[in-house]
Motif scaffolding. Structure first.
Motif, PDB file in Angstrom:
ATOM      1  N   ASN A   4       0.828  -1.208   0.000  1.00 11.49           N
ATOM      2  CA  ASN A   4       0.000   0.000   0.000  1.00 11.49           C
ATOM      3  C   ASN A   4       0.862   1.257   0.000  1.00 11.49           C
ATOM      4  OD1 ASN A   4      -2.501  -1.286  -0.033  1.00 11.49           O
ATOM      5  ND2 ASN A   4      -2.612  -1.423   2.194  1.00 11.49           N
ATOM      6  N   ALA A   5       1.940   1.251   0.790  1.00  8.88           N
ATOM      7  CA  ALA A   5       2.840   2.415   0.834  1.00  8.88           C
ATOM      8  C   ALA A   5       3.511   2.620  -0.516  1.00  8.88           C
ATOM      9  CB  ALA A   5       3.903   2.220   1.919  1.00  8.88           C
ATOM     10  N   LEU A   6       3.865   1.529  -1.178  1.00 10.54           N
ATOM     11  CA  LEU A   6       4.546   1.607  -2.464  1.00 10.54           C
ATOM     12  C   LEU A   6       3.664   2.268  -3.516  1.00 10.54           C
ATOM     13  CD1 LEU A   6       7.389   0.634  -3.263  1.00 10.54           C
ATOM     14  CD2 LEU A   6       6.322  -1.397  -4.250  1.00 10.54           C
ATOM     15  N   ILE A   7       2.358   1.959  -3.485  1.00  9.11           N
ATOM     16  CA  ILE A   7       1.448   2.532  -4.482  1.00  9.11           C
ATOM     17  C   ILE A   7       0.697   3.753  -3.949  1.00  9.11           C
ATOM     18  CG2 ILE A   7       1.188   0.391  -5.758  1.00  9.11           C
ATOM     19  CD1 ILE A   7      -1.329  -0.192  -4.289  1.00  9.11           C
ATOM     20  N   GLY A   8       0.885   4.062  -2.650  1.00 10.77           N
ATOM     21  CA  GLY A   8       0.387   5.322  -2.129  1.00 10.77           C
ATOM     22  C   GLY A   8      -1.047   5.351  -1.665  1.00 10.77           C
ATOM     23  N   LYS A   9      -1.668   4.160  -1.451  1.00 10.35           N
ATOM     24  CA  LYS A   9      -3.052   4.157  -0.996  1.00 10.35           C
ATOM     25  C   LYS A   9      -3.405   2.791  -0.430  1.00 10.35           C
ATOM     26  CE  LYS A   9      -7.572   5.972  -2.347  1.00 10.35           C
ATOM     27  NZ  LYS A   9      -8.378   6.537  -3.456  1.00 10.35           N
ATOM     28  N   ASP A  10      -4.430   2.768   0.438  1.00 12.91           N
ATOM     29  CA  ASP A  10      -4.853   1.525   1.075  1.00 12.91           C
ATOM     30  C   ASP A  10      -5.723   0.696   0.134  1.00 12.91           C
ATOM     31  OD1 ASP A  10      -3.946   0.896   3.704  1.00 12.91           O
ATOM     32  OD2 ASP A  10      -4.902   2.729   4.410  1.00 12.91           O
ATOM     33  N   TYR A  11      -5.100   0.100  -0.886  1.00 14.61           N
ATOM     34  CA  TYR A  11      -5.861  -0.757  -1.785  1.00 14.61           C
ATOM     35  C   TYR A  11      -6.012  -2.164  -1.215  1.00 14.61           C
ATOM     36  CZ  TYR A  11      -5.586   2.769  -5.449  1.00 14.61           C
ATOM     37  OH  TYR A  11      -5.727   3.919  -6.177  1.00 14.61           O
ATOM     38  N   LEU A  12      -5.027  -2.625  -0.463  1.00 13.47           N
ATOM     39  CA  LEU A  12      -5.085  -3.946   0.147  1.00 13.47           C
ATOM     40  C   LEU A  12      -5.505  -3.811   1.599  1.00 13.47           C
ATOM     41  CD1 LEU A  12      -1.728  -5.431  -1.174  1.00 13.47           C
ATOM     42  CD2 LEU A  12      -4.003  -5.862  -2.073  1.00 13.47           C
ATOM     43  N   ARG A  13      -6.338  -4.720   2.045  1.00 13.09           N
ATOM     44  CA  ARG A  13      -6.737  -4.712   3.448  1.00 13.09           C
ATOM     45  C   ARG A  13      -5.535  -5.074   4.302  1.00 13.09           C
ATOM     46  NH1 ARG A  13     -11.615  -5.371   6.205  1.00 13.09           N
ATOM     47  NH2 ARG A  13     -12.720  -5.895   4.284  1.00 13.09           N
ATOM     48  N   ARG A  14      -5.237  -4.237   5.279  1.00  9.69           N
ATOM     49  CA  ARG A  14      -4.114  -4.507   6.164  1.00  9.69           C
ATOM     50  C   ARG A  14      -4.579  -5.387   7.309  1.00  9.69           C
ATOM     51  NH1 ARG A  14      -2.684   0.409   8.547  1.00  9.69           N
ATOM     52  NH2 ARG A  14      -4.140   1.723   7.407  1.00  9.69           N
ATOM     53  N   ALA A  36       6.953   1.522   6.605  1.00 11.42           N
ATOM     54  CA  ALA A  36       5.987   1.532   5.508  1.00 11.42           C
ATOM     55  C   ALA A  36       4.742   2.320   5.900  1.00 11.42           C
ATOM     56  CB  ALA A  36       5.621   0.099   5.131  1.00 11.42           C
ATOM     57  N   LEU A  37       4.340   2.195   7.167  1.00 15.78           N
ATOM     58  CA  LEU A  37       3.131   2.887   7.612  1.00 15.78           C
ATOM     59  C   LEU A  37       3.330   4.402   7.603  1.00 15.78           C
ATOM     60  CD1 LEU A  37       0.291   2.166   8.496  1.00 15.78           C
ATOM     61  CD2 LEU A  37       1.078   2.170  10.866  1.00 15.78           C
ATOM     62  N   LEU A  38       4.521   4.863   7.951  1.00 17.05           N
ATOM     63  CA  LEU A  38       4.813   6.301   7.893  1.00 17.05           C
ATOM     64  C   LEU A  38       4.602   6.836   6.480  1.00 17.05           C
ATOM     65  CD1 LEU A  38       6.110   8.991   8.960  1.00 17.05           C
ATOM     66  CD2 LEU A  38       8.324   8.001   8.319  1.00 17.05           C
ATOM     67  N   HIS A  39       5.154   6.162   5.497  1.00 14.75           N
ATOM     68  CA  HIS A  39       5.059   6.642   4.121  1.00 14.75           C
ATOM     69  C   HIS A  39       3.647   6.462   3.560  1.00 14.75           C
ATOM     70  CE1 HIS A  39       9.336   7.476   3.841  1.00 14.75           C
ATOM     71  NE2 HIS A  39       9.534   6.344   4.491  1.00 14.75           N
ATOM     72  N   LEU A  40       2.926   5.455   4.052  1.00 15.84           N
ATOM     73  CA  LEU A  40       1.527   5.298   3.640  1.00 15.84           C
ATOM     74  C   LEU A  40       0.682   6.426   4.224  1.00 15.84           C
ATOM     75  CD1 LEU A  40      -0.772   3.707   2.320  1.00 15.84           C
ATOM     76  CD2 LEU A  40      -0.903   2.319   4.405  1.00 15.84           C
ATOM     77  N   PHE A  41       0.895   6.757   5.502  1.00 20.12           N
ATOM     78  CA  PHE A  41       0.153   7.861   6.117  1.00 20.12           C
ATOM     79  C   PHE A  41       0.422   9.168   5.375  1.00 20.12           C
ATOM     80  CE2 PHE A  41      -0.368   6.040  10.705  1.00 20.12           C
ATOM     81  CZ  PHE A  41      -1.316   5.168  10.211  1.00 20.12           C
TER      82      PHE A  41
END
Length: 766
Positions: free
Chosen positions: A91-101, A351-356
Motif C-alpha cells: 500500500n505504501a509503495l502505491i500510495g493508498k490503502d488498496y489492500l486490506r491490512r 511503511a506505515l509512515l510513508h503510507l500515512f
C-alpha cells in the motif's frame, strides 16, 4: 544499516515515479509498430503479384512483437511471515490503502496488482469440479461422514450432501480439528466451503468464471481477500489500478504469510516465486528474523532464487524509542541474513509512515495524531526517508533498469531490423523494376548460388540441432530420473525415509481414548501424519524440483546456443558475400543483412509454445490415491478386535493393547500413503520429462534455427519472386518506382527513430 556503511547514491521518490519513462517508451514503440504495420500494408498494395509474401510475413512479425510487449511482465513478489507488514508495504509503495491490512492468515491465493486505465478488481473462481475435488481430498478428516451418493461422489451443490457434511463437521470435537499444534487446514477448508456456499454459488460454473468489481464496487474485493468462507472459492485476485507509482509492465504480488499453517499456501507462494523476477522480503522490526523467516529463507536458497532479493525491515516507531535502538535490531538482522546472502541489500524504513503521508487528508483523526508524533521523531523519520529512497532506487535499477529495459530493447531491436528489412525490400524492388532484363539473369544466378549455400546452412543446423536434441532429451530423462530415483539423494528416497521414520504416536493418552473413541483417534492420527508429510513436501521436495528445473533450463539454453552459434556465423558470411556480389552489379543493400543467433528469452519461448511446468501443488494431491476409508476402518477394526479380546479377560481394560492396535493401524496407513505418494510422484516425473522438457527443448531449437536463417531466406525469396515477376510482366512504371522510393525513405526514417528509442531504453539502466 551499519553505522559505518558507505553512503549510497540517493534516489528520491520523483526518481521512482520516473520509472514511468518505461511506459512512455513502450507506448512510443507501439506507435512505431503501428506505423510499420501501415508500411507493410502499403507495400502489399504496391506489388500485389509479389508471391514472396514478404509484406504478409512482416505484418505477422509485427503482431508477434505487439503480443510479446503486451504479455511480458516483470513480477515482484512481496513475501515474509504473517504480520510482518507486507500489505502495508505494498500500500505504501502505491500510495493508498488498496489492500486490506491485517487480513486473515488463511488466504488461498496471491493478490496481484498491475497498472490499469481504471480501478477494478478481477476475481477468478474455481470450477465446481475443482471445488468438489478439494472437498473430496479433505473428507478423510471426518470419520462420521458418509456421502449420500457413494457411487456419484460428493457434490456440494446437492442439498443432501451439504447437510450431511455440515452434520459430520458439527459432531467433531474442537480438539479433533487440531494437529501438530495448528488448526487442521482440511478442517478450515471444509468449514469455509460450507459457510461461503450460499454467497458465491451463483458466481461459479462448470468453466472458470471471472467476476469484475469496477470503480463503484472495487472495495468489495476486500471481503474475498479477508473472509475465509469467500476466499476458499477463489483461484486468483488481480487488481488493476491507475497509479503513477505502478509502472506498466510490472506486477506486484502480495503473498500469503510464509508461516501459514496450510502447506498448500506455501506451495502457492513457491509457484509464484518460480515465475518471479524480483523478491522483496519484509521483516517486522517488532520481531526481527524469526524461526519462520529462517525456514523460508532456507527454502528460497534451495530454490536457487536468492540472487534477486531485497530485504526490508519494516519499522514500527511505536516499538523503538531511539534511532540507536532500531540500529541494534537492524544490525542483528543483517548479520543473520548474511548466513544466507552475504551481500544482501537491507533497507530499514516505516511503511506505515510513508503510507500515512501519501494518504494525507484521508487519514482518520487517530492516524493523523500518530503521524504527528512520528514526524516529531526527527532522527527516526530522517533515517526512514533515506532508506526508503535508497530502496526505491534499488528496486528501479533491478526492474526498470534490468529486465524491463532488456525486454523493451529486444523488441525495439527486432522492430528496427524489420524496418531496415522493409527499406531494403523497397530499395531492391525499385532497382529491379527500373533495371534491364539482361542484368536480371546474372542477378538470379548469383542469388540462387548463395541461396543454395544458405539452404545448406539451414539443413546443417537443422540436422545438428535435431541430433543434439536426441542426446539432450536422453540426458534430461536420465537427470529427471536421478532427481527422483537416486538411491542416496533422490526425492523418492527422501520421502520414503520421512514416512518410515515418522513416529505415528497416538494423539492422546490411553485414558482419554474412551472419551474420544477409537475411530476418532485413528482419524486424528492420520491427520497429524498427513499435515507433517504435506509440510515436508512443501519445505523440502518442492524447492528441490524448482531448483532442478531452473538449472536445467539454463544449461539447455547454453548448450543449444553453443551448437547454433557457428551456423549463425556461416549465415552471416553468406549474407555478406551476397551483399558484395550485388554491389558489383550496382545493387546495394545499404547495410549487411542481420543473421546469426538471436538472443533467446526463456519466458517468451515458453509462452509462445504454450509450455508450463506441472504445478508443484500436484505433489500435495497424493491423498486422492489413498484408500482412506478402507485403510482407516481396517485399523479401527483391528483395534476393536484387540479390545474384544481384552474384554474377555478378567481385566476390564488394557490401555497398552489399545495403543498397540492404533500403532498397527498407523503402520498400515503409512504403507498405503507411501504407495500413493510414490505413484503421484511417478506421474509428476513423467509429466516433467514428456510434457515440459521435451517440448521446451524443441521450442528452443526451433527459435534458434529460425533466428539463424529466417531473415536471409525471406529476403532472397523476395528477390527471386520479384525477378520472376519482372521477367513475365516487364519493368514497372515511374509511378511504381516513385512509390517504392517514398516507402523506402519512410521505412528508413522509422528505423532511425527506433534506433533512438533503443538508446533511450538503454539509458533506463542508469
Amino acid at each position: 544499516m551499519h553505522k559505518d556503511r558507505p553512503p549510497k547514491k540517493t534516489f528520491h521518490k520523483e526518481n521512482f515515479l520516473a520509472m514511468n519513462r518505461y511506459a512512455e517508451l513502450k507506448k512510443k514503440l507501439f506507435e512505431h509498430l503501428d506505423a510499420l504495420s501501415d508500411l507493410y500494408t502499403e507495400a502489399e498494395g504496391l506489388l500485389p503479384d509479389d508471391h514472396s509474401r514478404f509484406p504478409q510475413e512482416g505484418m505477422a512479425a509485427v503482431c508477434r512483437m505487439r503480443s510479446q510487449l503486451t504479455g511480458d511482465l516483470v513480477r515482484i513478489a512481496v513475501v515474509g511471515a504473517i504480520k510482518s507488514g507486507k500489505s502495508t508495504f505494498v500500500n505504501a509503495l502505491i500510495g493508498k490503502d488498496y489492500l486490506r491490512r491485517g487480513a486473515g492468515v488463511v488466504t488461498a491465493f496471491v493478490t496481484k496488482l498491475q497498472r490499469g486505465e481504471v480501478r477494478q478488481a478481477r476475481l477468478y473462481f474455481k470450477t465446481w469440479d475443482e471445488v468438489n475435488a478439494e472437498i473430496a481430498r479433505a473428507l478423510p478428516l471426518l470419520p462420521d461422514f458418509a456421502p449420500a451418493h457413494p457411487g456419484g461422489g460428493f457434490d456440494i451443490r446437492r442439498d443432501e450432501d451439504r447437510m450431511r457434511l455440515n452434520a459430520a463437521f458439527t459432531r467433531m470435537a474442537p480438539e479433533q480439528l487440531v494437529a501438530n499444534g495448528a488448526v487442521n487446514p482440511d478442517g478450515l477448508l471444509l468449514n469455509a466451503y460450507l459457510k461461503g456456499y450460499d454467497r458465491v454459488r451463483l458466481a461459479i460454473g462448470e468453466d472458470e468464471q471471472t467476476l469484475v468489481f469496477d470503480e463503484e464496487r472495487f472495495e468489495d474485493h476486500r471481503d474475498f481477500a479477508a473472509t475465509d468462507a469467500l476466499g476458499a472459492y477463489l483461484k486468483d485476485i488481480r487488481l488493476e489500478i491507475p497509479c503513477d507509482a505502478l509502472v506498466e509492465g510490472i506486477e506486484i504480488a502480495d503473498c500469503q504469510g510464509s508461516d501459514s499453517p496450510n502447506p498448500l499456501h506455501l506451495v502457492m507462494i513457491q509457484e509464484y516465486l518460480n515465475l518471479t523476477h524480483q523478491i522483496v522480503y519484509v521483516i517486522s522490526s517488532r520481531t526481527g528474523l524469526r524461526r519462520a523467516d529462517i525456514r523460508f529463507l532456507s527454502m528460497i536458497k534451495e530454490m536457487g532464487i536468492l540472487d534477486n532479493i531485497l530485504f526490508v525491515v519494516n519499522c514500527d516507531f511505536s516499538e523503538h524509542g531511539t534511532k540507536e535502538d532500531l540500529l541494534r535490531l537492524v544490525v542483528r538482522v543483517e548479520e543473520e541474513i548474511a548466513y544466507f546472502k552475504p551481500d544482501a541489500q537491507v533497507f530499514a524504513f516505516s511503511a506505515l509512515l510513508h503510507l500515512f503521508r501519501a494518504n494525507g487528508k484521508q487519514l482518520t483523526d487517530t492516524d493523523r495524531q500518530r503521524l504527528a508524533i512520528w514526524e516529531g521523531q526527527k532522527e527516526l523519520t530522517a533515517q526512514s526517508d533515506r532508506h526508503y529512497a535508497e530502496f526505491l532506487g534499488a528496486l528501479r535499477e533491478k526492474t526498470v533498469g534490468g529486465r524491463l529495459s532488456l525486454l523493451l530493447n529486444n523488441q525495439a531491436n527486432r522492430a528496427c531490423l524489420a524496418a531496415k528489412g522493409l527499406c531494403r525490400w523497397a530499395r531492391m524492388s525499385r532497382v529491379l523494376l527500373s533495371g534491364n532484363i539482361e542484368k536480371l539473369d546474372i542477378l538470379m544466378e548469383r542469388i540462387r548460388s548463395r541461396q543454395a549455400g544458405i539452404e545448406h546452412v539451414g539443413g546443417m543446423i537443422h540436422h545438428a540441432l535435431d541430433g543434439t536434441l536426441v542426446q539432450v532429451r536422453g540426458q534430461l530423462k536420465k537427470e529427471v530420473e536421478d532427481l527422483f530415483e537416486n538411491r542416496e539423494t533422490g526425492i523418492s528416497r527422501k520421502i520414503e525415509t520421512f514416512i518410515r521414520q515418522y513416529d505415528m504416536h497416538p494423539p492422546a493418552r490411553a485414558a482419554a481414548l474412551d472419551q474420544m473413541g477409537v475411530a476418532h483417534a485413528m482419524y486424528q492420527l492420520f491427520q497429524s501424519f498427513k499435515q507433517a508429510l504435506d509440510m515436508f513436501l512443501a519445505d523440502t521436495v518442492n524447492p528441490m524440483i524448482m531448483r532442478f528445473v531452473r538449472e536445467r533450463e539454463r544449461a539447455l539454453l547454453s548448450h543449444l546456443t553453443g551448437i547454433a552459434a557457428p551456423f549463425g556465423e556461416m549465415a552471416d558470411t553468406a549474407a555478406a558475400d551476397l551483399s558484395r556480389e550485388l554491389e558489383d552489379i550496382g545493387l546495394s543493400l545499404a547495410a549487411p543483412l542481420p543473421a546469426g543467433v538471436e538472443d533467446i528469452d526463456m519466458e517468451t519461448v515458453r509462452r509462445t509454445a504454450k509450455i508450463t511446468l506441472p504445478a508443484v501443488s500436484a505433489t500435495l494431491r497424493y491423498s486422492a490415491g489413498i484408500k482412506t476409508e478402507a485403510v482407516l476402518r481396517l485399523g479401527i477394526h483391528t483395534a476393536l478386535d484387540m479390545v474384544r479380546r481384552v474384554l474377555k479377560k478378567p481385566v476390564q481394560s488394557d490401555p497398552e493393547r489399545i495403543l498397540a492396535a492404533l500403532r498397527t493401524g498407523g503402520r498400515r496407513l503409512k504403507r498405503e500413503t507411501e504407495r500413493a505418494v510414490q505413484f503421484n510422484l511417478r506421474d509428476y516425473r513423467e509429466n516433467m520429462k514428456f510434457q515440459y522438457f521435451a517440448p521446451l527443448s524443441d521450442a528452443m531449437a526451433r527459435a534458434l534455427r529460425d533466428g539463424v536463417t529466417r531473415r536471409f531466406e525471406q529476403h532472397t525469396q523476395h528477390l527471386l519472386h520479384t525477378i520472376e515477376r519482372i521477367r513475365r510482366q516487364g519493368t514497372g512504371s515511374k509511378k511504381d518506382t516513385d512509390a517504392l522510393l517514398s516507402l523506402g525513405k519512410r521505412a528508413e526514417k522509422l528505423a532511425s527513430d527506433m534506433e533512438t528509442l533503443r538508446a533511450e531504453a538503454a539509458d533506463l539502466r542508469v
